[in-house]
Enzyme design. Sequence first.
Site, PDB file in Angstrom:
ATOM      1  N   ASP A  45       0.821  -1.207   0.000  1.00  0.00           N
ATOM      2  CA  ASP A  45       0.000   0.000   0.000  1.00  0.00           C
ATOM      3  C   ASP A  45       0.863   1.268   0.000  1.00  0.00           C
ATOM      4  O   ASP A  45       0.467   2.296  -0.543  1.00  0.00           O
ATOM      5  CB  ASP A  45      -0.938  -0.002   1.208  1.00  0.00           C
ATOM      6  CG  ASP A  45      -2.114  -0.956   1.016  1.00  0.00           C
ATOM      7  OD1 ASP A  45      -2.371  -1.367  -0.137  1.00  0.00           O
ATOM      8  OD2 ASP A  45      -2.771  -1.295   2.019  1.00  0.00           O
ATOM      9  N   HIS A  50       2.801   6.170  -2.901  1.00  0.00           N
ATOM     10  CA  HIS A  50       3.871   6.835  -3.644  1.00  0.00           C
ATOM     11  C   HIS A  50       3.433   7.102  -5.085  1.00  0.00           C
ATOM     12  O   HIS A  50       3.658   8.200  -5.628  1.00  0.00           O
ATOM     13  CB  HIS A  50       5.133   5.977  -3.619  1.00  0.00           C
ATOM     14  CG  HIS A  50       6.257   6.526  -4.445  1.00  0.00           C
ATOM     15  ND1 HIS A  50       6.848   7.735  -4.189  1.00  0.00           N
ATOM     16  CD2 HIS A  50       6.880   6.026  -5.554  1.00  0.00           C
ATOM     17  CE1 HIS A  50       7.805   7.965  -5.087  1.00  0.00           C
ATOM     18  NE2 HIS A  50       7.829   6.949  -5.929  1.00  0.00           N
ATOM     19  N   ASN A 127      -5.006   8.289   1.877  1.00  0.00           N
ATOM     20  CA  ASN A 127      -5.286   7.491   3.072  1.00  0.00           C
ATOM     21  C   ASN A 127      -5.727   8.353   4.252  1.00  0.00           C
ATOM     22  O   ASN A 127      -6.851   8.247   4.715  1.00  0.00           O
ATOM     23  CB  ASN A 127      -4.037   6.692   3.470  1.00  0.00           C
ATOM     24  CG  ASN A 127      -4.219   5.210   3.245  1.00  0.00           C
ATOM     25  OD1 ASN A 127      -5.098   4.789   2.508  1.00  0.00           O
ATOM     26  ND2 ASN A 127      -3.367   4.415   3.869  1.00  0.00           N
ATOM     27  N   ASP A 156      -2.352  13.386  22.075  1.00  0.00           N
ATOM     28  CA  ASP A 156      -1.224  13.052  21.203  1.00  0.00           C
ATOM     29  C   ASP A 156      -1.417  13.557  19.780  1.00  0.00           C
ATOM     30  O   ASP A 156      -0.443  13.805  19.071  1.00  0.00           O
ATOM     31  CB  ASP A 156      -0.992  11.537  21.177  1.00  0.00           C
ATOM     32  CG  ASP A 156      -0.348  11.034  22.460  1.00  0.00           C
ATOM     33  OD1 ASP A 156      -0.018  11.862  23.316  1.00  0.00           O
ATOM     34  OD2 ASP A 156      -0.175   9.808  22.600  1.00  0.00           O
ATOM     35  N   SER A 164     -11.368   5.145   2.077  1.00  0.00           N
ATOM     36  CA  SER A 164     -10.450   4.057   1.718  1.00  0.00           C
ATOM     37  C   SER A 164      -9.305   3.948   2.712  1.00  0.00           C
ATOM     38  O   SER A 164      -8.722   2.874   2.879  1.00  0.00           O
ATOM     39  CB  SER A 164      -9.913   4.249   0.298  1.00  0.00           C
ATOM     40  OG  SER A 164      -9.290   5.506   0.140  1.00  0.00           O
ATOM     41  N   ALA A 168      -6.811   1.803   7.739  1.00  0.00           N
ATOM     42  CA  ALA A 168      -5.399   1.948   8.092  1.00  0.00           C
ATOM     43  C   ALA A 168      -5.252   2.478   9.517  1.00  0.00           C
ATOM     44  O   ALA A 168      -5.782   1.894  10.463  1.00  0.00           O
ATOM     45  CB  ALA A 168      -4.717   2.853   7.063  1.00  0.00           C
ATOM     46  N   ASN A 170      -6.612   4.894  11.063  1.00  0.00           N
ATOM     47  CA  ASN A 170      -7.915   5.173  11.660  1.00  0.00           C
ATOM     48  C   ASN A 170      -8.480   3.959  12.388  1.00  0.00           C
ATOM     49  O   ASN A 170      -9.022   4.073  13.485  1.00  0.00           O
ATOM     50  CB  ASN A 170      -8.884   5.638  10.569  1.00  0.00           C
ATOM     51  CG  ASN A 170     -10.325   5.691  11.046  1.00  0.00           C
ATOM     52  OD1 ASN A 170     -10.728   6.604  11.747  1.00  0.00           O
ATOM     53  ND2 ASN A 170     -11.110   4.687  10.664  1.00  0.00           N
ATOM     54  N   ALA A 191      -5.223   9.474  21.523  1.00  0.00           N
ATOM     55  CA  ALA A 191      -4.939   9.583  22.959  1.00  0.00           C
ATOM     56  C   ALA A 191      -5.306  10.952  23.524  1.00  0.00           C
ATOM     57  O   ALA A 191      -4.453  11.694  24.022  1.00  0.00           O
ATOM     58  CB  ALA A 191      -3.465   9.255  23.232  1.00  0.00           C
TER      59      ALA A 191
END
Length: 269
Positions: A45, A50, A127, A156, A164, A168, A170, A191
Amino acid sequence: MRYYVLDRGDQLSIELSERFHKLAAKYGFELDAESPEIVVSIGGDGTMLHAFHTFIDHIPDLAFVGIHTGHLGFYADWKADELEELVKFMAGESSDSMEHHPKIVKYPLVDLEINTKSGTSHYTALNEFTLKGVDGTTVVAQVDINDEIFEMFRGDGICISTPSGSTAYNKALGGAMVHPTIEALQIAEIASINNRVYRTLGSSMMLPKHHHCDIHSRKPQRLQLTIDHLNLSIDDLISIRCQVSKVRVSFARYRPYPFWNRVRQSFLG
């Protein structure tokens, strides 16, 4: 067909890239690094991210195809041992090809307007976008939705993901997995600290395409901004506007691969 290939750089991906070029020449494809119709990503991915940012200025005019050579390729439809089959599909010579044309699926993106004391810059994420403190420092930021104060965040950081990209970072933050055709963005806290001074919602939330979110820096702080795989260090942030982009990314599907099948195979086996 005009095409271009980006590979991860490991031995297997390089070998597959070389094989792809030979097969492409056999079927009369034209290698075009400037204005390809199809961009083939060979790797994981990260390779697809890239490829996306390499052709960010041409997104409306091309489609992506992914071949994964690692353990998990959420954007990839094809495995390494299916390379020749893919090229046959692309050439319209597979017995399973339908009308010799792929199905083009379009997924929403997130646009970012980053305002600093030194100027304004624009980015688009496939992403997610994340904002964190440098060296583990606490982020203090005001979050506005549609130009009204929503919450004062301390913690944090904050993650803004596309549908999509919901599978990841999330997902690791406890956010919902969202079907990638839904035009929305998701806000997830990293956090957060909750006390009588700072109160946050404490759960992820989604904004539709006609809404926007603004993140305002509320103290002098050095911040790490990450747009997909791109990293920026900023110490003079004023605000960041996040909203669903008017442009969508296209993927060429030469065979069915439903999203929820991807989720099941990627996370449940």
